[in-house]
Design an enzyme around this catalytic site. Structure first.
Site, PDB file in Angstrom:
ATOM      1  CB  SER A 300      59.630   3.520  21.503  1.00 58.98           C
ATOM      2  OG  SER A 300      58.920   4.749  22.058  1.00 58.98           O
ATOM      3  CD  GLU A 301      56.984   3.410  26.783  1.00 57.62           C
ATOM      4  OE1 GLU A 301      57.933   3.687  26.082  1.00 57.62           O
ATOM      5  OE2 GLU A 301      56.883   3.992  28.064  1.00 57.62           O
ATOM      6  CG  ASN A 302      56.273   6.202  20.181  1.00 55.80           C
ATOM      7  OD1 ASN A 302      57.052   5.589  20.765  1.00 55.80           O
ATOM      8  ND2 ASN A 302      56.506   7.090  19.291  1.00 55.80           N
TER       9      ASN A 302
END
Lengths: 473, 473
Positions: A300-302
């Site tokens: 996930s990009e976060n």
């Protein structure tokens, strides 16, 4: 050494010297969770104007930067999402009226530009955005036969961040997915201010676990607006309509699969042992259909590896969310990191499959998925960065628009996300591969004919001898 | 998810597919501590040849990459230090004989180039090395009125690393200063192999504390050569001669201060609350003379903030060392990070004072401190990166060479470390500032006259009305 003390008396005291016209980095990933709300509210009370705000997205609701737009304090917004997909916001209205100037930046490029500034590097080349609006007016250069864009460092006067715990020196740790942009933004400003749930004495934070060392931090302040699960749930309910995914039949089109089955089909395309990223919309549903025996790790990009299905009510955690802002579960062997590292994994090809939503796909594999012209201000998010790696890109989307217009085309008419990147498209009607010769039909949905698919596709469709009816595992 | 298992049966098994001609990143900071010794020894036993080795330094002794040079396995070395200052090594001999080709790269540039490769970025601009040999043949470009050099990404076939603990999936944590290059190098290779002290089940490593997420790791193996404190001490005794710092009187020169007093004088120049980096040699002694009441935080390129004086016998820890490889103590509020972050702090100017050793300083403030022509292969280390930030650079060095030749000159004759960077020089004879007009005498050592200093300085020396005799606190 006992005398370093960066603790400010209050959020108001911490932002007291931010002047009109300041350029401000706002940490947080943004849809709903974990803003530096105390600091933003203090800024709101002070009423300083003409701010340049740099953030992932202005979010929604009374804990988000929207309060600064409502109060007409923002002159310019630099973000990767400017508008919430289905609901008008003060920021979007102010962009449309011309009050706020907007600079849309791909998410991975945004954090990398801030990192560059924080690392004393003036510029770098990236594959993200080549051939798209994000590269317009920028220098392009070829390295080893591939095209790259020159991006310059981005710095600010202030950074307003949110952490979990800090010591009086300013060493900060974050919680889970709420690390995201914060550690990068901490490096990007002349003055970095962090609000935290808990302030402790030096030595009380494990030196090995410090994420933002105190050299980057100027002020620490006690959070005055803890965000609880109930508030998150309420915000999700009030603003979360765009995540409702319903089966639909386009005007004049055949009845195809509901979104859950499209997601399930996409999940079956994943290979054992893969590292996989799921984009906004239907792709997020894929996490519910992954066979645990196949050793697939979700990214996930976060800044998370190893999340599981969407969180059940009993496992919800305000800091445990995917890049779409949905609360998810954590699997054994998970890890957290900041968004620069997340995009490093993507651009370098370590994320091996990316499943994205789409507005249009061309027969060359061009993808458009961030802006429908004339309907809004758009949101690039991380898609351009994800598509810039060497990953296999699988697009999951309805075959036709609500109005019955084809989305598989000879040429995309919407602004591109990336050129020649799509390998496979899973729609409610079919599974279609994209190769050098264009679209190839592989599977059709139950009850859908080859002719139905051909009729809904505005580009040549090669049909091999064997076209299977879809199975679901 | 239970089936991912990256554990190799042995170091030999882990390196079994490394072929002749492979390009290999070796983690570790290198002087003495914490090499991936098990993996290197396995490579040594296999005898593969024509290797390109990328590391900070080839180090010394039987646990270091020197064993690969002795065995004639290295074709090319890319490093920031190539030779140990005072003792001949197999690597140095092989470089001099032409067997090994050498590419010297500034330390911060080395890790940043590997990070770029691991992040899918082909190139970046850096201020490090402008106007020096490190920039020769490289493209230069001006941003905002300042000169920068274009550096390209560096990647490898294999990375051999050493961590503290890993789980079976390949999540890795390191210990203290031994984090250094490892997390960057983990991202830079097609195949990353990590030897660790301890292998645990997934879930046993805190997800918030994972430094290298398993997406970057291909193989994990149990360390077969734990390095104990006794071994470190023995290596230090056998190879550590260059750290003996004795008072000396240059041929024909006046008797000045011993190194301890030079370090003490330099410590007094530090300002309360500063972040300070100490270079090799006499500067490392400064940590022993810093008043704890002045809130000064020491920074080290291997990735530490907040170390104290050199470690007493009872606090020695094999993984707690400064950038010179000396065992140091840890203060409350300390933090550990990787070397890219360490150099980000330096290049961006957050490290506010850097104290370096010097071979020559010019009246313009040019510094030469990495290579004496015709005497060896040199070592750039982190000095070029440290001097490239906006920090105040204080040079601590003897005023004259052993042979009585001046080291403060109109022009440096040795290869430069950085141009126009030095603010102040502390020598055994004097404290001298460098401003736009050249050298200005500020203080003289006890028993040393202004004329002594003038006679030992091969450039004009301005002498203000007040030149104090040095005091020491």
């Amino acid at each position: 050494m006992g005398r370093i003390d960066k603790v400010a008396a209050s959020a108001a005291a911490a932002v007291a010297d931010i002047p009109d016209g300041a350029r401000i980095l706002l940490g947080g990933f943004g849809v709903i969770q974990s803003w530096p709300t105390s600091l933003m509210k203090a800024l709101h009370r002070r009423g300083v104007r003409d701010l340049t705000i740099i953030c992932n997205t202005p979010g929604v609701g009374p804990t988000s930067p929207q309060i600064l737009a409502e109060n007409h304090q923002i002159k310019k917004l630099i973000a990767s999402f400017a508008a919430y997909p289905t609901r008008p916001t003060p920021v979007e209205a102010a962009i449309k009226s011309g009050e706020i100037e907007l600079e849309l930046v791909p998410q991975g490029t945004l954090v990398e530009r801030v990192r560059a500034g924080g690392a004393g590097l003036p510029a770098f080349y990236t594959p993200t955005g080549v051939g798209t609006d994000a590269a317009k007016g920028k220098e392009e250069r070829v390295f080893n036969g591939r095209r790259y864009v020159l991006e310059t460092a981005m710095q600010a006067d202030f950074a307003l961040l949110r952490g979990a715990t800090a010591d009086r020196y300013g060493n900060v740790v974050y919680r889970r997915g709420s690390r995201n942009f914060n550690p990068l933004f901490a490096t990007g400003a002349k003055t970095t201010i962090v609000e935290v749930e808990r302030i402790v004495e030096p030595g009380a934070v494990d030196p090995e676990a410090v994420v933002t060392p105190h050299i980057f931090v100027d002020r620490v302040v006690q959070n005055e607006h803890p965000l609880d699960l109930q508030a998150i749930r309420e915000l999700s309910r009030r603003y979360g309509k765009q995540w409702r995914l319903e089966a639909r039949q386009a005007a004049g089109g055949p009845q195809g699969l509901p979104p859950e089955l499209m997601a399930r089909k996409a999940a079956l395309l994943l290979r054992p042992g893969e590292y996989v990223n799921l984009g906004l919309g239907i792709p997020t549903l894929v996490s519910n259909f992954i066979d645990p025996e196949r050793n697939i790790t979700l990214h996930s990009e976060n800044g998370m590896l190893g999340f599981g299905p969407l969180a059940g009510t009993d496992e919800e955690d305000v800091d445990l969310y995917n890049a779409s802002g949905q609360l998810v579960s954590q699997l054994p062997g998970a890890s957290y990191f900041h968004s620069c590292d997340a995009f490093a994994m993507a651009r370098s090809g370590r994320v091996s499959t990316v499943i994205l939503g789409g507005f249009q796909v061309s027969e060359r594999g061009d993808l458009a998925n961030w802006n429908v012209p004339h309907t809004g201000v758009g949101g690039i998010g991380g898609a351009m960065d994800l598509a810039a790696g060497s990953a296999r890109i699988v697009v999951v989307m309805f075959h036709l628009t609500r109005d019955g217009a084809p989305k598989l085309l000879r040429e995309c008419t919407y602004p591109l996300t990336a050129m020649r990147c799509v390998s496979t498209v899973v729609t409610d009607l079919a599974v279609i591969d994209v190769d050098d010769g264009g679209f190839v039909l592989r599977e059709v949905a139950p009850g859908v004919s080859v002719e139905d698919v051909r009729g809904a596709t505005a580009a040549p469709l090669r049909v091999p001898d064997t076209v299977r009816e879809m199975e679901f595992g």
